[in-house]
Design an enzyme around this catalytic site. Structure first.
Site, PDB file in Angstrom:
ATOM      1  N   ASP A   1      -7.528   2.242   0.212  1.00 41.89           N
ATOM      2  CA  ASP A   1      -6.629   2.928  -0.298  1.00 41.89           C
ATOM      3  C   ASP A   1      -6.405   3.989  -0.880  1.00 41.89           C
ATOM      4  OD1 ASP A   1      -6.664   3.277   3.401  1.00 41.89           O
ATOM      5  OD2 ASP A   1      -4.706   3.018   3.525  1.00 41.89           O
TER       6      ASP A   1
ATOM      7  N   HIS B   1      -8.463  -2.474  10.217  1.00 42.00           N
ATOM      8  CA  HIS B   1      -8.233  -3.454   8.822  1.00 42.00           C
ATOM      9  C   HIS B   1      -6.816  -4.531   9.849  1.00 42.00           C
ATOM     10  CE1 HIS B   1      -4.706  -1.130   7.600  1.00 42.00           C
ATOM     11  NE2 HIS B   1      -4.973  -0.055   8.386  1.00 42.00           N
ATOM     12  N   ARG B   2      -5.921  -3.340  10.653  1.00 39.66           N
ATOM     13  CA  ARG B   2      -5.138  -4.688  10.930  1.00 39.66           C
ATOM     14  C   ARG B   2      -4.908  -4.805  12.265  1.00 39.66           C
ATOM     15  NH1 ARG B   2      -0.979  -3.823   7.932  1.00 39.66           N
ATOM     16  NH2 ARG B   2      -0.198  -1.486   6.534  1.00 39.66           N
TER      17      ARG B   2
ATOM     18  N   ASN C   1     -10.094   7.059   5.005  1.00 45.40           N
ATOM     19  CA  ASN C   1      -9.168   6.771   6.464  1.00 45.40           C
ATOM     20  C   ASN C   1      -7.986   6.142   5.719  1.00 45.40           C
ATOM     21  OD1 ASN C   1      -8.421   7.216   8.906  1.00 45.40           O
ATOM     22  ND2 ASN C   1      -8.803   5.508   9.283  1.00 45.40           N
TER      23      ASN C   1
ATOM     24  N   GLY D   1      -4.666   7.261   5.138  1.00 45.94           N
ATOM     25  CA  GLY D   1      -3.201   8.260   5.569  1.00 45.94           C
ATOM     26  C   GLY D   1      -2.844   9.159   4.753  1.00 45.94           C
TER      27      GLY D   1
ATOM     28  N   LYS E   1       1.385  -0.925  -0.183  1.00 49.00           N
ATOM     29  CA  LYS E   1      -0.114   0.083  -0.062  1.00 49.00           C
ATOM     30  C   LYS E   1       0.929   0.643  -0.099  1.00 49.00           C
ATOM     31  CE  LYS E   1      -1.435   2.011   3.731  1.00 49.00           C
ATOM     32  NZ  LYS E   1      -1.124   3.105   4.805  1.00 49.00           N
ATOM     33  N   SER E   2       1.903   0.929   0.781  1.00 48.03           N
ATOM     34  CA  SER E   2       2.872   2.515   0.934  1.00 48.03           C
ATOM     35  C   SER E   2       3.413   2.657  -0.390  1.00 48.03           C
ATOM     36  CB  SER E   2       3.677   2.387   1.831  1.00 48.03           C
ATOM     37  OG  SER E   2       2.863   2.153   3.218  1.00 48.03           O
TER      38      SER E   2
ATOM     39  N   LYS F   1      -3.090   6.176  15.111  1.00 44.31           N
ATOM     40  CA  LYS F   1      -3.171   6.192  13.588  1.00 44.31           C
ATOM     41  C   LYS F   1      -5.123   5.490  12.701  1.00 44.31           C
ATOM     42  CE  LYS F   1       0.963   4.488  12.761  1.00 44.31           C
ATOM     43  NZ  LYS F   1       1.366   5.048  10.849  1.00 44.31           N
ATOM     44  N   GLU F   2      -5.699   4.867  12.650  1.00 47.94           N
ATOM     45  CA  GLU F   2      -6.829   4.093  12.523  1.00 47.94           C
ATOM     46  C   GLU F   2      -7.537   4.201  12.926  1.00 47.94           C
ATOM     47  OE1 GLU F   2      -4.576   2.465   8.263  1.00 47.94           O
ATOM     48  OE2 GLU F   2      -3.999   3.029  10.307  1.00 47.94           O
TER      49      GLU F   2
ATOM     50  N   GLN G   1       4.768  10.733   7.280  1.00 48.11           N
ATOM     51  CA  GLN G   1       4.356  11.218   6.095  1.00 48.11           C
ATOM     52  C   GLN G   1       4.144  12.348   5.963  1.00 48.11           C
ATOM     53  OE1 GLN G   1       0.391   9.278   6.619  1.00 48.11           O
ATOM     54  NE2 GLN G   1       1.304   6.979   6.454  1.00 48.11           N
TER      55      GLN G   1
ATOM     56  N   ASP H   1       3.213  -0.210  12.092  1.00 51.17           N
ATOM     57  CA  ASP H   1       2.266  -1.630  11.440  1.00 51.17           C
ATOM     58  C   ASP H   1       2.313  -2.601  11.376  1.00 51.17           C
ATOM     59  OD1 ASP H   1       0.646   0.903  10.627  1.00 51.17           O
ATOM     60  OD2 ASP H   1       1.346   0.807   9.165  1.00 51.17           O
TER      61      ASP H   1
ATOM     62  N   ARG I   1      -7.324  12.128  12.979  1.00 50.79           N
ATOM     63  CA  ARG I   1      -6.165  12.228  12.158  1.00 50.79           C
ATOM     64  C   ARG I   1      -5.662  13.534  12.437  1.00 50.79           C
ATOM     65  NH1 ARG I   1      -5.095   6.696   8.653  1.00 50.79           N
ATOM     66  NH2 ARG I   1      -3.610   6.233   9.847  1.00 50.79           N
TER      67      ARG I   1
ATOM     68  N   LYS J   1      -8.911  -2.695   3.598  1.00 47.69           N
ATOM     69  CA  LYS J   1      -8.012  -0.712   3.582  1.00 47.69           C
ATOM     70  C   LYS J   1      -7.158  -1.282   2.664  1.00 47.69           C
ATOM     71  CE  LYS J   1      -7.356   3.058   6.326  1.00 47.69           C
ATOM     72  NZ  LYS J   1      -5.898   3.029   5.493  1.00 47.69           N
TER      73      LYS J   1
END
Length: 418
Positions: free
Chosen positions: A54, A374-375, A96, A98, A27-28, A324-325, A172, A297, A126, A400
């Site tokens: 995302d 999600h995590r 959401n 980020g 994702k990143s 975070k989320e 970020q 993460d 956030r 996500k």
């Protein structure tokens, strides 16, 4: 892909988990490359990319900004752009996500016009004030009255010069400025306030992605960068598999004594979360103290694994998990204690997990609240590999970043009951 129910109960497998799983793309890296390709002139092809909530939000926002984003297959994006983003009459809704919110906030400064960026109820909690403050010092008209989204940017281009950013809450903010700075009129020097930063490894991901599309960035000391005003050129790029997703499978492997092939050895990942594999491999004798600052993460995975460790594990350097989320430190502590009272405790910004190997094999009927995170959902599914009765609420939140997570577990032989 099978649609998840409103809740899933994990049935502990009777045998070690053995098989091969194809990981989703990072994702990143996907969201970095999508934006950079949108800032480049020409057509770029991204393969091995992630298609999840995302990245879908990022792609949709880029289309609103006048970029052509095509999806020829399940793991590719083709991005065609003029090198200039155009104003959108409607706000950019980023859910959401980020990375999308932070990166596009800085990129909006290159747009000649007004851009409003907003998200869901979780995103509106956030923090983004440090990035907005940094943009203001660069002469950008930026405002986020609550310190969180929505954000309003009135762009006239980025002049250049020096900017100092407080990246204590999130790396970020730095990545956002780095990506946008390549499109400035003059060189931009970016420095860290106090030298503190969230996860430096993610800045390295940003610098690598920028170099792929032709930018030139030089370090200035240990905590600064000089970005040349080169703009970007279109490129074709392969997205690396997601290391954060890999942590769940590495953990499932050691919890069940299995052998799960994910197609890539840990040392071949460039993402910082891959460093968690060495800690996972030490199970059930994970170290007494784990500094999570550079693999944030991966902490939910490690914290749930620590519940079965031979000794307690203290997680330090994780203050950023609170923004975070969800407040992940609070969520991890609450849900571990929902499994068994006293299993975890918050001590300041540290999380202490009292490992107890005797948890394995017990029946502890527990409904895990996932906080739309999600995590949290994916990590606590690991507890269900050893404890009967673990029920994951809102399992669909894994979309996500890893829409195929539940199908991956099923493919390994894990039974999931709706």
């Amino acid at each position: 892909m099978t649609e998840p129910a409103s809740a899933l109960t994990i049935v502990p497998p009777a045998a070690p988990l053995v098989g091969r799983v194809v990981l989703p793309g990072s994702k990143s890296i996907t969201n970095r490359m999508l934006l950079i390709a949108a800032l480049a002139r020409g057509t770029s092809r991204l393969t091995g990319a992630l298609k999840s909530d995302d990245t879908i939000h990022m792609a949709a926002a880029l289309r609103q900004l006048g970029v052509t984003v095509e999806e020829p297959d399940a793991t590719s994006f083709v991005v065609t752009a003029s090198g200039t983003l155009h104003p959108s009459a409607e706000p950019l809704f980023l859910g959401n996500a980020g990375t999308a919110m932070r990166f596009l906030t800085a990129a909006a400064a290159t747009i000649r016009g007004t851009t409003v960026l907003d998200g869901d109820a979780h995103m509106r909690k956030r923090p983004i004030a440090p990035l907005v403050a940094a943009l203001k010092t660069m002469g950008v008209a930026a405002e986020a009255p609550t310190g969180c989204p929505p954000v309003r940017i009135v762009g006239t281009g980025i002049a250049g010069g020096r900017v100092v950013v407080d990246a204590g809450l999130s790396s970020q903010y730095v990545s956002a400025l780095l990506i946008a700075a390549a499109c400035a009129n003059e060189a931009v020097e970016i420095a860290l306030a106090g030298g503190n930063i969230g996860a430096r490894g993610y800045i390295d991901l940003t610098l690598t992605a920028m170099a792929t599309f032709g930018s030139t960035v030089a370090p200035t000391g240990d905590s600064g960068w000089r970005v040349a005003p080169t703009g970007y050129r279109a490129a074709d790029a392969m997205v690396e598999p997601d290391a954060s997703a890999a942590t769940y499978l590495w953990a499932a492997e050691v919890l069940t004594g299995g052998a799960i092939d994910i197609g890539l050895s840990p040392e071949r990942f460039s993402q910082p979360d891959a460093k968690a594999q060495a800690l996972i491999a030490a199970f059930p004798n994970m170290p007494a103290v784990i500094d999570g600052a550079q693999m944030q993460d991966a902490i939910p995975t490690l914290a749930v694994l620590a519940a079965f460790n031979n000794q307690p594990v203290r997680f330090t350097g994780i203050a950023n998990l609170r923004v975070k989320e969800c407040d992940r430190t609070r969520a991890l502590c609450t849900e571990l204690n929902r499994i068994r009272s006293g299993l975890a405790e918050e001590q300041g910004d540290d999380l202490l997990v009292h490992g107890d190997p005797a948890l394995a094999g017990q029946t502890l009927a527990t409904s895990i609240e996932t906080y739309s995170d999600h995590r949290i959902a994916m990590a606590f599914a690991l507890a269900g590999l050893k404890i009967s009765g673990i029920r994951i609420l809102d399992p669909g939140c894994v979309a996500k970043t890893y829409p195929g997570y539940w199908d991956a577990l099923r493919s390994l032989g894990v039974a999931l009951l709706a």
